[in-house]
Write a protein that holds these residues in place. Structure first.
Motif, PDB file in Angstrom:
ATOM      1  N   LEU A 287      36.464  50.247  45.074  1.00 27.41           N
ATOM      2  CA  LEU A 287      35.403  49.725  45.936  1.00 27.41           C
ATOM      3  C   LEU A 287      34.947  50.788  46.918  1.00 27.41           C
ATOM      4  O   LEU A 287      35.733  51.313  47.713  1.00 27.41           O
ATOM      5  CB  LEU A 287      35.904  48.510  46.727  1.00 27.41           C
ATOM      6  CG  LEU A 287      35.854  47.135  46.084  1.00 27.41           C
ATOM      7  CD1 LEU A 287      36.280  46.086  47.100  1.00 27.41           C
ATOM      8  CD2 LEU A 287      34.462  46.815  45.553  1.00 27.41           C
ATOM      9  N   ASP A 288      33.680  51.098  46.874  1.00 24.09           N
ATOM     10  CA  ASP A 288      33.039  51.925  47.875  1.00 24.09           C
ATOM     11  C   ASP A 288      33.021  51.148  49.203  1.00 24.09           C
ATOM     12  O   ASP A 288      33.238  49.934  49.227  1.00 24.09           O
ATOM     13  CB  ASP A 288      31.606  52.209  47.394  1.00 24.09           C
ATOM     14  CG  ASP A 288      30.852  53.167  48.277  1.00 24.09           C
ATOM     15  OD1 ASP A 288      31.467  53.811  49.145  1.00 24.09           O
ATOM     16  OD2 ASP A 288      29.624  53.260  48.098  1.00 24.09           O
ATOM     17  N   SER A 289      32.759  51.816  50.307  1.00 20.95           N
ATOM     18  CA  SER A 289      32.627  51.121  51.582  1.00 20.95           C
ATOM     19  C   SER A 289      31.164  50.759  51.829  1.00 20.95           C
ATOM     20  O   SER A 289      30.260  51.317  51.223  1.00 20.95           O
ATOM     21  CB  SER A 289      33.141  52.004  52.727  1.00 20.95           C
ATOM     22  OG  SER A 289      32.334  53.166  52.844  1.00 20.95           O
ATOM     23  N   GLY A 290      30.932  49.805  52.718  1.00 21.27           N
ATOM     24  CA  GLY A 290      29.574  49.411  53.061  1.00 21.27           C
ATOM     25  C   GLY A 290      29.423  47.913  53.148  1.00 21.27           C
ATOM     26  O   GLY A 290      30.329  47.147  52.788  1.00 21.27           O
ATOM     27  N   ALA A 291      28.260  47.472  53.621  1.00 18.13           N
ATOM     28  CA  ALA A 291      28.028  46.053  53.852  1.00 18.13           C
ATOM     29  C   ALA A 291      27.968  45.256  52.553  1.00 18.13           C
ATOM     30  O   ALA A 291      28.494  44.139  52.477  1.00 18.13           O
ATOM     31  CB  ALA A 291      26.730  45.866  54.643  1.00 18.13           C
TER      32      ALA A 291
END
Length: 258
Positions: free
Chosen positions: A99-103
């Motif tokens: 999982l990438d980071s971000g909203a």
């Protein structure tokens, strides 16, 4: 083209940039009924005056990068939730998920935590997502690196080095914008390089972007050696963007709202 009309177009472009933070050459050319070359000249003129920043495929409001994480989480929350559920539905038992980071990727983590498949392992850069998923009973590995205080996620060359040591079945990558020409962009070169590596090490990769990213152009492109499996969106993208992505063999998957 008379000078008064050209001058008005410059003012109108600035109004668009002010309101939307970023604009694409293609969208402006279509809106004003002029060629892309004309728009590029207009943007260069405005950049020379210090009134905006020219980036690949478009322009940004002067000095503006990505909005703060707290603001991004609130924007189009329903659309992000739909994307999160659609993404989580692709996760199968036994997979290793990155999982990438971000909203928007946080919405994937929320959906996954609500109904985790059996024996799924997660590699994450977001500390918030890692804690959420570990409390939901998943095995979670946090990729080490310097912590970005805004995103609450690890970043930098150490993250890139750590990625090479993991086998990944499926990755979800957030983006800063997708231009009408199909360029997938973010707001820093380091972020672009990190996401490029994420895509290349995974057996399957999906870009995730709500409709607020359509037509936006960050200064750095995400590249890959093999095309992502698709892009998950909350509304059908403009026809030209869809065609540009299809030309790269990247289908658009529209998440169904609940």
């Amino acid at each position: 083209m008379s000078r008064p009309i050209a001058a008005k177009r410059l003012y109108d472009i600035l109004d668009r940039v002010d309101a939307e933070r970023s604009v694409s050459v293609e969208a402006l050319a279509e809106s004003f009924g002029v060629s892309r070359e004309t728009i590029r000249r207009d943007l260069k003129t405005l950049a020379a005056q210090g009134r905006l920043d020219v980036v690949h495929g478009g322009a940004l409001k002067r000095g503006v990068g990505e909005p703060p994480y707290a603001e991004r989480v609130r924007e189009n929350a329903a659309g992000k939730t739909a994307i999160g559920r659609a993404a989580a539905a692709l996760i199968e038992p036994g997979m290793v998920v990155l999982l990438d980071s971000g909203a928007t990727t946080h919405a994937v983590a929320v959906a996954l935590a609500a109904s985790p498949p059996k024996d799924v392992s997660v590699c994450a850069t977001s500390l918030v997502d890692a804690l959420l998923l570990s409390r939901a009973g998943l095995k979670v590995t946090v990729l080490g690196g310097e912590v970005d205080p805004d995103d609450g996620a690890t970043v930098g060359v150490d993250v890139i080095a750590a990625l090479a040591r993991h086998r990944v079945d499926l990755v979800f990558v957030g983006v800063g914008g997708i231009t009408m020409e199909g360029d997938v962009t973010v707001f820093s070169r380091l972020a672009a390089e990190t996401r490029s590596v994420m895509i290349d090490i995974a057996r399957q990769s999906y870009l995730i972007a709500d409709h607020g990213k359509f037509g936006r152009a960050g200064p750095a492109r995400i590249t890959w050696t093999h095309a992502p499996s698709g892009v998950i969106v909350d509304t059908p993208p403009p026809r030209q963007m869809k065609a540009s992505l299809a030309a790269q063999q990247i289908p658009c998957l529209v998440a169904k709202p609940t």
